[in-house]
Design a protein around this motif. Sequence first.
Motif, PDB file in Angstrom:
ATOM      1  N   ARG A 101      36.239 -10.730 -15.118  1.00 12.20           N
ATOM      2  CA  ARG A 101      36.446  -9.361 -15.577  1.00 12.20           C
ATOM      3  C   ARG A 101      35.170  -8.535 -15.394  1.00 12.20           C
ATOM      4  O   ARG A 101      35.216  -7.367 -15.000  1.00 12.20           O
ATOM      5  CB  ARG A 101      36.896  -9.356 -17.047  1.00 12.20           C
ATOM      6  CG  ARG A 101      38.359  -9.704 -17.241  1.00 12.20           C
ATOM      7  CD  ARG A 101      38.813  -9.424 -18.668  1.00 12.20           C
ATOM      8  NE  ARG A 101      38.266 -10.367 -19.615  1.00 12.20           N
ATOM      9  CZ  ARG A 101      38.841 -11.528 -19.939  1.00 12.20           C
ATOM     10  NH1 ARG A 101      39.996 -11.879 -19.382  1.00 12.20           N
ATOM     11  NH2 ARG A 101      38.290 -12.333 -20.820  1.00 12.20           N
ATOM     12  N   LEU A 102      34.026  -9.155 -15.698  1.00 13.46           N
ATOM     13  CA  LEU A 102      32.749  -8.470 -15.518  1.00 13.46           C
ATOM     14  C   LEU A 102      32.520  -8.117 -14.050  1.00 13.46           C
ATOM     15  O   LEU A 102      32.113  -6.991 -13.725  1.00 13.46           O
ATOM     16  CB  LEU A 102      31.609  -9.362 -16.013  1.00 13.46           C
ATOM     17  CG  LEU A 102      31.046  -9.104 -17.398  1.00 13.46           C
ATOM     18  CD1 LEU A 102      29.997 -10.151 -17.753  1.00 13.46           C
ATOM     19  CD2 LEU A 102      30.414  -7.723 -17.457  1.00 13.46           C
ATOM     20  N   CYS A 141      24.880  -4.499 -17.229  1.00 12.28           N
ATOM     21  CA  CYS A 141      24.988  -4.295 -18.675  1.00 12.28           C
ATOM     22  C   CYS A 141      26.080  -3.269 -18.991  1.00 12.28           C
ATOM     23  O   CYS A 141      26.855  -3.439 -19.950  1.00 12.28           O
ATOM     24  CB  CYS A 141      23.648  -3.840 -19.237  1.00 12.28           C
ATOM     25  SG  CYS A 141      23.580  -3.804 -21.032  1.00 12.28           S
ATOM     26  N   LEU A 142      26.170  -2.215 -18.180  1.00 13.10           N
ATOM     27  CA  LEU A 142      27.205  -1.197 -18.363  1.00 13.10           C
ATOM     28  C   LEU A 142      28.593  -1.812 -18.175  1.00 13.10           C
ATOM     29  O   LEU A 142      29.528  -1.514 -18.941  1.00 13.10           O
ATOM     30  CB  LEU A 142      26.989  -0.051 -17.373  1.00 13.10           C
ATOM     31  CG  LEU A 142      28.039   1.073 -17.380  1.00 13.10           C
ATOM     32  CD1 LEU A 142      28.078   1.754 -18.746  1.00 13.10           C
ATOM     33  CD2 LEU A 142      27.730   2.093 -16.290  1.00 13.10           C
ATOM     34  N   ALA A 143      28.728  -2.682 -17.182  1.00 14.17           N
ATOM     35  CA  ALA A 143      30.015  -3.360 -16.957  1.00 14.17           C
ATOM     36  C   ALA A 143      30.386  -4.217 -18.173  1.00 14.17           C
ATOM     37  O   ALA A 143      31.556  -4.278 -18.569  1.00 14.17           O
ATOM     38  CB  ALA A 143      29.932  -4.220 -15.702  1.00 14.17           C
ATOM     39  N   PHE A 148      34.035  -4.745 -22.845  1.00 13.66           N
ATOM     40  CA  PHE A 148      34.059  -5.300 -24.205  1.00 13.66           C
ATOM     41  C   PHE A 148      35.395  -5.056 -24.921  1.00 13.66           C
ATOM     42  O   PHE A 148      35.922  -5.975 -25.556  1.00 13.66           O
ATOM     43  CB  PHE A 148      32.907  -4.725 -25.032  1.00 13.66           C
ATOM     44  CG  PHE A 148      32.897  -5.209 -26.460  1.00 13.66           C
ATOM     45  CD1 PHE A 148      32.441  -6.481 -26.775  1.00 13.66           C
ATOM     46  CD2 PHE A 148      33.376  -4.401 -27.489  1.00 13.66           C
ATOM     47  CE1 PHE A 148      32.448  -6.940 -28.085  1.00 13.66           C
ATOM     48  CE2 PHE A 148      33.384  -4.848 -28.800  1.00 13.66           C
ATOM     49  CZ  PHE A 148      32.921  -6.124 -29.102  1.00 13.66           C
ATOM     50  N   PRO A 149      35.987  -3.838 -24.870  1.00 12.08           N
ATOM     51  CA  PRO A 149      37.274  -3.657 -25.559  1.00 12.08           C
ATOM     52  C   PRO A 149      38.366  -4.601 -25.055  1.00 12.08           C
ATOM     53  O   PRO A 149      39.155  -5.126 -25.845  1.00 12.08           O
ATOM     54  CB  PRO A 149      37.620  -2.189 -25.249  1.00 12.08           C
ATOM     55  CG  PRO A 149      36.312  -1.533 -24.989  1.00 12.08           C
ATOM     56  CD  PRO A 149      35.495  -2.586 -24.292  1.00 12.08           C
ATOM     57  N   VAL A 150      38.390  -4.828 -23.730  1.00  8.48           N
ATOM     58  CA  VAL A 150      39.371  -5.761 -23.176  1.00  8.48           C
ATOM     59  C   VAL A 150      39.093  -7.175 -23.673  1.00  8.48           C
ATOM     60  O   VAL A 150      40.010  -7.911 -24.080  1.00  8.48           O
ATOM     61  CB  VAL A 150      39.342  -5.719 -21.629  1.00  8.48           C
ATOM     62  CG1 VAL A 150      40.283  -6.761 -21.044  1.00  8.48           C
ATOM     63  CG2 VAL A 150      39.690  -4.333 -21.128  1.00  8.48           C
TER      64      VAL A 150
END
Length: 514
Positions: A101-102, A141-143, A148-150
């Motif tokens: 996902r990242l 880091c932005l990714a 994070f919500p997912v």
Amino acid sequence: MDFLYILLPVYSLSMLCACLTFVHMLQLSSYQTPGYRRWLSGRAGGVFGKLVPAALAPVCLLAGEDWAALVAAGLFALLALLNAPARRAKKPLAYTARVWRLLTAVALLTILVAAIAACLPPLWALVTMAAAYLFLPILACLANILTFPVQKMVNNGYIRDARRILRAHPHLVIIGVTGSYGKTSAKYFLTHFLSQTYNTLMTPESYNTPMGIVRTVREQLRATHDVFVCEMGARHVGDIRELCDIVHPKYGMITSIGPQHLETFFTLENIISTKFELIDALPEDGLAFLNRGNPHIAGHTPGKPAVSYGVDGDFDYGAYDLRVDSRGCHFTLRARGEPYAFQTPLIGRHNVENITGAVAAAHTLGVPMPKIQAAARTLKPVPHRLELTRAPGLTIIDDAFNANPAGAAAALDALSLFDGMKILITPGFVELGARQEECNQTLGQQAAAVCDFVCLVGREQTKSIHAGLLEAGLPDNCTAVCATFDEAMGIARMLDAAGREKFVLLENDLPDNY
């Protein structure tokens, strides 16, 4: 514009390849932004230095547009190689669903940059691409933040499923085990003793986080299990409470409390209150098992009934008269006033302490003492926790997992029991905040009293240990500073022991993000 159509696929692939290093560091930092930021700030020069050549891409256009695409493409391909993850990582990047996902998020951000670049004049397109490459660590880091919500939704789904499974096992006895150190060993020992009478499941290895515990429940818990021994780790206030809200233990054990993870806990008082979250969460008919030999536990009054244990003291379950020989440790264990003789192949006072705690819990839960005594004779060391292994020309005492001041002192005490040349290999302690330098200097002083030779791994972080060694009188020619554990082991093998056997203590092995 045509040259961009050639360059953009190479650029995008290069970004993804180079980003693997930063995703790896995020994984080693438990995907926590503060931990990742500490890693990045400590290595900013080296990390961004490898990305600086990206700034040369716009220069290509100054020499001529016809071959600019090929030169820039070659430059970005080279950057991918320079920033690729280390081939021999101690703990390689695990390509979990979260990592994918990242990487998907990184790919989407890269496509966004490429789309913006495609709308710009060639020079500004390359400037935009180069700038994005320079900020690749921040892009990763932005990714992580964007996904994070997912991840939270996915985690909550797994947690709900684990709770459902646990509700379907109403007769399962759940024991939570926590502590600043010793919890994994105590978990293994307790499971071994309980298994003499009950079908027992434990969280494997060091699975002590919400998702590690949830994974154990979802994948391994069966209707035939009688007891679930659940290790509980923490780095922040409230972490233990969160774990208890998932598994709802009836029994709880605190093995120790000490200055560990002070970078996130900040104070020892926060550590104490967090560990006792386990006891606070027990039901009214629950029971705590407390190592009252630990001063931070002894000084805290639990709000639930408790069984005390420890070494050389007045406890409900207390070990005393410790002796060591070629077969391991011998000791007497007084269980509620009755003495019992114990022998175990394990070494070290803290192993005896953890065994005593496991005996207290297993015996209280109905395992007959003769079965526990027999089981103690077949205990095996927990991997990387005072694990004895033989190598050509030396004996290795592997205590490389997650060192802390009390555990290191106990390991040095165990090393002192051996007759031969004593060598310590260590990078020292981390995550101790303002106390890190003091604790590392104390480690050096303690090592000087036991060791004939000390190999320090890492020049900067071991300065305090080296100062402690010299202050306590160990000659400078009996120390060496090495870049890697492999280099230190090479020195240990070459040392002349003058006919004596060599014993090498490996104390802590920092992961790649240190």
